[in-house]
Design a protein around this motif. Structure first.
Motif, PDB file in Angstrom:
ATOM      1  N   LEU A  82     115.478  53.229   3.538  1.00  0.00           N
ATOM      2  CA  LEU A  82     115.356  52.411   4.742  1.00  0.00           C
ATOM      3  C   LEU A  82     114.046  52.691   5.474  1.00  0.00           C
ATOM      4  CD1 LEU A  82     118.971  52.591   6.227  1.00  0.00           C
ATOM      5  CD2 LEU A  82     117.923  50.701   4.974  1.00  0.00           C
ATOM      6  N   VAL A  90     115.540  54.523  12.406  1.00  0.00           N
ATOM      7  CA  VAL A  90     115.890  53.227  11.822  1.00  0.00           C
ATOM      8  C   VAL A  90     116.612  52.368  12.852  1.00  0.00           C
ATOM      9  CG1 VAL A  90     117.344  52.088  10.084  1.00  0.00           C
ATOM     10  CG2 VAL A  90     115.930  54.061   9.435  1.00  0.00           C
ATOM     11  N   GLU A  91     117.548  52.969  13.558  1.00  0.00           N
ATOM     12  CA  GLU A  91     118.297  52.220  14.565  1.00  0.00           C
ATOM     13  C   GLU A  91     117.388  51.692  15.665  1.00  0.00           C
ATOM     14  OE1 GLU A  91     122.723  54.267  14.213  1.00  0.00           O
ATOM     15  OE2 GLU A  91     121.421  54.855  15.879  1.00  0.00           O
ATOM     16  N   ARG A 106     115.061  48.858  14.126  1.00  0.00           N
ATOM     17  CA  ARG A 106     115.788  47.673  13.654  1.00  0.00           C
ATOM     18  C   ARG A 106     116.663  47.057  14.747  1.00  0.00           C
ATOM     19  NH1 ARG A 106     112.742  46.050   9.686  1.00  0.00           N
ATOM     20  NH2 ARG A 106     113.276  46.756   7.582  1.00  0.00           N
ATOM     21  N   ALA A 120     119.696  47.927  15.462  1.00  0.00           N
ATOM     22  CA  ALA A 120     121.070  47.839  14.959  1.00  0.00           C
ATOM     23  C   ALA A 120     121.493  49.209  14.470  1.00  0.00           C
ATOM     24  CB  ALA A 120     121.176  46.810  13.831  1.00  0.00           C
ATOM     25  N   TRP A 177     122.620  52.275  12.139  1.00  0.00           N
ATOM     26  CA  TRP A 177     122.184  52.709  10.806  1.00  0.00           C
ATOM     27  C   TRP A 177     123.105  52.161   9.731  1.00  0.00           C
ATOM     28  CZ3 TRP A 177     125.139  55.910   7.556  1.00  0.00           C
ATOM     29  CH2 TRP A 177     124.493  56.337   6.392  1.00  0.00           C
ATOM     30  N   VAL A 196     122.428  48.425   9.155  1.00  0.00           N
ATOM     31  CA  VAL A 196     121.142  48.207   8.495  1.00  0.00           C
ATOM     32  C   VAL A 196     121.249  48.560   7.014  1.00  0.00           C
ATOM     33  CG1 VAL A 196     118.699  48.839   8.451  1.00  0.00           C
ATOM     34  CG2 VAL A 196     119.892  48.644  10.643  1.00  0.00           C
ATOM     35  N   GLN A 226     123.151  45.804   5.104  1.00  0.00           N
ATOM     36  CA  GLN A 226     122.418  44.552   4.927  1.00  0.00           C
ATOM     37  C   GLN A 226     121.204  44.699   4.024  1.00  0.00           C
ATOM     38  OE1 GLN A 226     121.260  42.699   8.613  1.00  0.00           O
ATOM     39  NE2 GLN A 226     119.959  41.185   7.625  1.00  0.00           N
ATOM     40  N   GLU A 227     120.487  45.822   4.135  1.00  0.00           N
ATOM     41  CA  GLU A 227     119.193  45.933   3.474  1.00  0.00           C
ATOM     42  C   GLU A 227     119.236  46.640   2.123  1.00  0.00           C
ATOM     43  OE1 GLU A 227     116.073  47.330   5.987  1.00  0.00           O
ATOM     44  OE2 GLU A 227     116.668  46.079   7.680  1.00  0.00           O
TER      45      GLU A 227
END
Length: 464
Positions: A75, A166-167, A170, A172, A174, A177, A180-181
């Motif tokens: 990520l 990451v949160e 993004r 959103a 962790w 994310v 989805q990714e």
């Protein structure tokens, strides 16, 4: 009708079954499941269990512990590839106020951020994540144990921080994310932060008696990016194929090669053990073979993901016991069994489709001083420079489109190879990071730094 397992010879399959049977028996694991990947897909699955009729299959979930860190690293690398962050950015730039902001993103990925190995008490793996609701609860009052960037020191809180990063970037959670990714594009439908049936229960096995004790399966909360995930041998087999080949929907093959490259200073003991750490991936030597992957453990579970990229073989090993099964060694053995018994068949040799005469002119022998090297053009459009004696510096080079080439590995990684031409267009010498390579040793017709003695080569003078 054939099945993926038919791809392996009967003797190889039996050797794999024997290895996991020994591991489950000697390790006294309630159950053990394993898979082998070759050619981008699972070609073998095996399992052993202490309960008759309840052998786990490739769809049975186990906790995978710190293999979760590799997912988190993917990520972060996606954010880098999108230009949202740079690996050299200090954490403070994107996530201020942690007390660990001097560490760079690369430091945290490679465990060189100087952070503590664990969060403050109580032991985070066996207590609810609700006890650590904020990053400050994970990092403590004094997060650093070592100067930033100076040494490798494995840090679970470091990957909690990366999950929070990451949160933040993004906008959103962790978990969302990741779903989805990574999980959805790779079809990892049996990987997630909470168990879904069928799943194994986690057990502690008494070290001096053949009895069991159930282990708690805590939700790790903030620590989830460091070790929360549950998965299966089937899903991890697909993840192993991705880590080897890449998938442009998730992360390119080039970025995965970067993750597989050592990024942390090694301690003397690590050098002796043949251990290194990249960006979310461990690297180990097993004989002459380089293995890449990650291990994982949480109370009640141990896990290993092992890749031998050059052999195109990977292995997954999952067991539901707190200790006892050396899963990394078992994974290395599964890789070795397949790679040695059924070595990778190379792709057919194919010539270049076309070649520029000015590039072809570079092929052949060159001399750095008196040491001979050979420059070879390969069908992938790259060039390789290797010592003629078999020892010395070597590297592959990619063309830059302007007549120059950039080194990809070893001493010359990132260095510029530039053909220097005479007025008539012929090549006088190669300039490689200021080193001059000529067609003859100290070629007097070329621009050798310091010049060449005008009397030329000679024998030893005899004195009367």
């Amino acid at each position: 009708m054939t099945t993926p397992e038919d791809d392996l010879l009967p003797g190889t399959r039996r050797a794999l079954r024997h290895r996991i049977a020994v591991a489950q028996s000697e390790g006294r694991a309630p159950s053990l499941a394993a898979a082998v990947v070759r050619g981008g897909r699972a070609v073998w699955h095996g399992a052993r269990t202490s309960v008759d009729g309840h052998a786990p299959d490739e769809d049975t979930q186990y906790r995978i512990g710190s293999i979760t860190k590799t997912f988190t690293a993917v990520l972060v690398m996606r954010l880098r590839d999108e230009g949202v962050l740079d690996l050299g950015d200090p954490l403070e730039k994107h996530l201020p106020g942690t007390g660990a902001g001097e560490a760079t993103i690369a430091d945290l990925l490679a465990h060189t951020g100087g952070l503590a190995a664990e969060s403050p008490a109580p032991w985070w793996e066996r207590t609810p994540g609700t006890l650590r609701p904020e990053l400050s609860d994970v990092l403590g009052e004094k997060p650093l144990r070592h100067p930033v960037g100076r040494r490798f020191h494995y840090s679970n809180p470091g990957y909690t921080v990366l999950g929070a990063l990451v949160e933040r970037l993004r906008g959103a959670a962790w978990e969302a994310v990741l779903q989805q990714e990574v999980l959805e594009p790779l079809r990892l439908t049996r990987t997630g932060t909470r168990p879904r049936a069928p799943h194994a229960g986690g057990w502690a096995v008494h070290p001096w008696a053949d009895v069991l004790l159930p282990e708690p399966a805590e939700d790790l909360g903030r620590m989830a990016p460091a070790g929360q995930l549950w998965s299966t041998t089937g899903d991890l087999a697909r993840f192993a194929a991705f880590l080897t080949e890449g998938d442009d929907r998730v992360l390119s093959a080039g970025s995965l090669r970067e993750m597989r490259t050592p990024a942390a200073p090694q301690e003397p003991a690590d050098v002796a053990a043949g251990y290194a750490y990249g960006l979310g991936l461990e690297l180990r030597r097993s004989g002459e073979r380089l293995l890449v992957g990650h291990g994982g453990s949480l109370p009640g579970f141990v896990a290993s993901l092992t890749l031998a990229v050059d052999d195109d073989v990977a292995a997954v090993v999952l067991a539901n016991c707190t200790s006892g099964v050396p899963v990394a060694a078992v994974g290395a053995d599964l890789v070795r069994i397949v790679a040695d018994a059924e070595p990778r068949i190379p792709e057919p040799w194919r010539p270049l489709r076309e070649v520029d005469p000015s590039v072809l002119e570079l092929a052949g022998p060159w001399y750095w001083g008196t040491q001979g090297f050979g420059l070879r053009l390969t069908a992938d459009g790259f060039a390789s420079l290797e010592p003629l004696s078999g020892s010395g510096r070597r590297s592959r080079f990619r063309p830059n489109g302007d007549g120059t080439w950039t080194g990809l590995e070893g001493y010359y990684a990132g260095e510029l190879l530039r053909p220097v031409r005479r007025d008539d267009g012929s090549v006088d010498h190669l300039d490689l990071g200021s080193f001059v390579f000529t067609r003859q040793p100290y070629d007097e017709q070329s621009a050798v730094p310091g010049g060449v003695d005008q009397e030329g080569w000679r024998g030893i003078e005899r004195r009367p």
